[in-house]
Design a protein around this motif. Structure first.
Motif, PDB file in Angstrom:
ATOM      1  N   VAL A   1       0.793  -1.136   0.003  1.00  0.00           N
ATOM      2  CA  VAL A   1       0.225  -0.015  -0.106  1.00  0.00           C
ATOM      3  C   VAL A   1       0.950   1.141  -0.092  1.00  0.00           C
ATOM      4  O   VAL A   1       1.857   1.369   0.853  1.00  0.00           O
ATOM      5  N   CYS A   2       0.699   1.974  -0.961  1.00  0.00           N
ATOM      6  CA  CYS A   2       1.393   3.504  -0.901  1.00  0.00           C
ATOM      7  C   CYS A   2       0.925   4.216   0.270  1.00  0.00           C
ATOM      8  O   CYS A   2      -0.223   4.464   0.488  1.00  0.00           O
ATOM      9  N   ASN A   3       2.031   4.731   1.229  1.00  0.00           N
ATOM     10  CA  ASN A   3       1.505   5.603   2.168  1.00  0.00           C
ATOM     11  C   ASN A   3       2.308   6.711   2.108  1.00  0.00           C
ATOM     12  O   ASN A   3       2.730   7.409   3.054  1.00  0.00           O
ATOM     13  N   GLY A   4       2.674   7.261   0.992  1.00  0.00           N
ATOM     14  CA  GLY A   4       3.369   8.405   0.905  1.00  0.00           C
ATOM     15  C   GLY A   4       2.175   9.534   0.990  1.00  0.00           C
ATOM     16  O   GLY A   4       1.206   9.308   1.216  1.00  0.00           O
ATOM     17  N   THR A   5       2.711  10.792   1.063  1.00  0.00           N
ATOM     18  CA  THR A   5       1.601  11.812   1.657  1.00  0.00           C
ATOM     19  C   THR A   5       0.443  12.008   0.736  1.00  0.00           C
ATOM     20  O   THR A   5      -0.631  12.190   1.352  1.00  0.00           O
ATOM     21  N   SER A   6       0.718  11.979  -0.699  1.00  0.00           N
ATOM     22  CA  SER A   6      -0.627  12.298  -1.246  1.00  0.00           C
ATOM     23  C   SER A   6      -1.657  10.794  -1.287  1.00  0.00           C
ATOM     24  O   SER A   6      -2.898  11.369  -1.048  1.00  0.00           O
ATOM     25  N   CYS A   7      -1.063  10.004  -1.194  1.00  0.00           N
ATOM     26  CA  CYS A   7      -2.064   8.683  -1.000  1.00  0.00           C
ATOM     27  C   CYS A   7      -2.737   8.882   0.222  1.00  0.00           C
ATOM     28  O   CYS A   7      -3.894   8.377   0.612  1.00  0.00           O
ATOM     29  N   TYR A   8      -1.656   8.970   1.167  1.00  0.00           N
ATOM     30  CA  TYR A   8      -2.131   9.066   2.825  1.00  0.00           C
ATOM     31  C   TYR A   8      -3.485  10.297   2.688  1.00  0.00           C
ATOM     32  O   TYR A   8      -4.463   9.901   3.378  1.00  0.00           O
TER      33      TYR A   8
ATOM     34  N   SER B   1       6.673   4.003   0.573  1.00  0.00           N
ATOM     35  CA  SER B   1       6.750   5.306   0.295  1.00  0.00           C
ATOM     36  C   SER B   1       6.269   5.612  -1.266  1.00  0.00           C
ATOM     37  O   SER B   1       5.750   4.887  -1.747  1.00  0.00           O
ATOM     38  N   CYS B   2       6.300   6.993  -1.558  1.00  0.00           N
ATOM     39  CA  CYS B   2       5.455   7.385  -2.795  1.00  0.00           C
ATOM     40  C   CYS B   2       5.999   6.749  -3.672  1.00  0.00           C
ATOM     41  O   CYS B   2       7.161   6.292  -4.338  1.00  0.00           O
ATOM     42  N   MET B   3       5.030   6.213  -4.657  1.00  0.00           N
ATOM     43  CA  MET B   3       5.247   4.940  -5.865  1.00  0.00           C
ATOM     44  C   MET B   3       5.445   5.815  -7.215  1.00  0.00           C
ATOM     45  O   MET B   3       5.505   5.301  -8.285  1.00  0.00           O
ATOM     46  N   GLY B   4       5.066   7.204  -6.895  1.00  0.00           N
ATOM     47  CA  GLY B   4       5.395   8.091  -8.343  1.00  0.00           C
ATOM     48  C   GLY B   4       4.023   8.157  -9.170  1.00  0.00           C
ATOM     49  O   GLY B   4       4.130   8.812 -10.160  1.00  0.00           O
ATOM     50  N   GLY B   5       2.773   7.740  -8.386  1.00  0.00           N
ATOM     51  CA  GLY B   5       1.467   7.826  -9.258  1.00  0.00           C
ATOM     52  C   GLY B   5       0.643   8.619  -8.588  1.00  0.00           C
ATOM     53  O   GLY B   5      -0.468   8.245  -8.508  1.00  0.00           O
ATOM     54  N   CYS B   6       1.016   9.745  -7.841  1.00  0.00           N
ATOM     55  CA  CYS B   6       0.154  10.394  -6.869  1.00  0.00           C
ATOM     56  C   CYS B   6      -1.392  10.664  -7.292  1.00  0.00           C
ATOM     57  O   CYS B   6      -2.158  10.555  -6.593  1.00  0.00           O
ATOM     58  N   MET B   7      -1.347  11.099  -8.681  1.00  0.00           N
ATOM     59  CA  MET B   7      -2.649  11.381  -9.232  1.00  0.00           C
ATOM     60  C   MET B   7      -3.684  10.156  -9.240  1.00  0.00           C
ATOM     61  O   MET B   7      -4.880  10.396  -9.474  1.00  0.00           O
TER      62      MET B   7
ATOM     63  N   PRO C   1      -5.282   6.657  -3.620  1.00  0.00           N
ATOM     64  CA  PRO C   1      -4.572   5.629  -3.095  1.00  0.00           C
ATOM     65  C   PRO C   1      -4.446   4.272  -4.094  1.00  0.00           C
ATOM     66  O   PRO C   1      -5.046   3.986  -4.904  1.00  0.00           O
ATOM     67  N   ILE C   2      -2.884   3.806  -3.931  1.00  0.00           N
ATOM     68  CA  ILE C   2      -2.531   2.761  -4.870  1.00  0.00           C
ATOM     69  C   ILE C   2      -2.171   1.373  -3.878  1.00  0.00           C
ATOM     70  O   ILE C   2      -1.686   1.619  -2.806  1.00  0.00           O
ATOM     71  N   LEU C   3      -2.699   0.268  -4.648  1.00  0.00           N
ATOM     72  CA  LEU C   3      -2.265  -0.894  -3.760  1.00  0.00           C
ATOM     73  C   LEU C   3      -1.732  -1.808  -4.951  1.00  0.00           C
ATOM     74  O   LEU C   3      -2.422  -1.883  -5.787  1.00  0.00           O
TER      75      LEU C   3
END
Ligand code: FES
Length: 159
Positions: A78-85, A119-125, A128-130
């Motif tokens: 699970v992406c837990n970067g700022t944007s996904c969070y 951390s951020c997977m680079g696809g913030c737009m 959330p990403i799983l």
């Protein structure tokens, strides 16, 4: 000799004894290849570096990227970067925890599922990403988690 053990030995053979600056890259490489750090791998790394296994465990647990148990058949990230969070990754993680009964970095007792936070997977737009075994699920909602896990459970029963 098991496949993971062979791979670990091959990686260790490329490093020089006693160069402690290499410790983290070495552990990363072993984990990347075998999926986790086994007791045996830690013992061998300790021997090479001249460090006790306790010291290596201590260091490795400081970095939350390391796992000490094998991954499940289905590994979720699970992406837990700022944007996904900010877009609700916390609720996704909560749903996974509820469904699987494990914490990030753990594996279910039947060996079917494990998950970790990234951390951020680079696809913030698209968050959330799983990611399930390398397959991306974008703009995920907590209600999707249940159906993904149900589908994987069914799939694993067929095998
Ligand atoms: S924060 Fe998740 S892709 Fe960037």
């Amino acid at each position: 000799m098991k496949k993971n053990e062979k791979a670990t030995d091959a990686i260790i053979s490329r490093y020089k004894a006693g160069r402690r600056d290499d410790l983290i890259p070495l552990l990363q490489e072993i984990q990347e290849e075998t999926g986790y750090l086994s007791e045996e791998a830690i013992r061998k790394v300790g021997k090479l570096m001249g460090l006790s296994t306790t010291k290596i465990y201590g260091l490795a647990t400081f970095y939350d990227q390391f796992r000490f148990t094998p991954r499940g058949k289905y590994h979720l990230v699970v992406c837990n970067g700022t944007s996904c969070y900010l877009n609700g990754a916390g609720a996704i993680v909560g749903k996974i925890k509820e469904e699987l009964g494990i914490e990030p970095g753990e594996t279910t007792r039947d060996g079917k599922f494990s998950y970790e936070l990234s951390s951020c997977m680079g696809g913030c737009m698209h968050g959330p990403i799983l990611v399930v075994n390398g397959k991306y699920n974008l703009k995920l909602k907590p209600e999707h988690v249940q159906s993904i896990i149900d589908m994987l459970r069914k799939e694993s029963e067929k095998l």
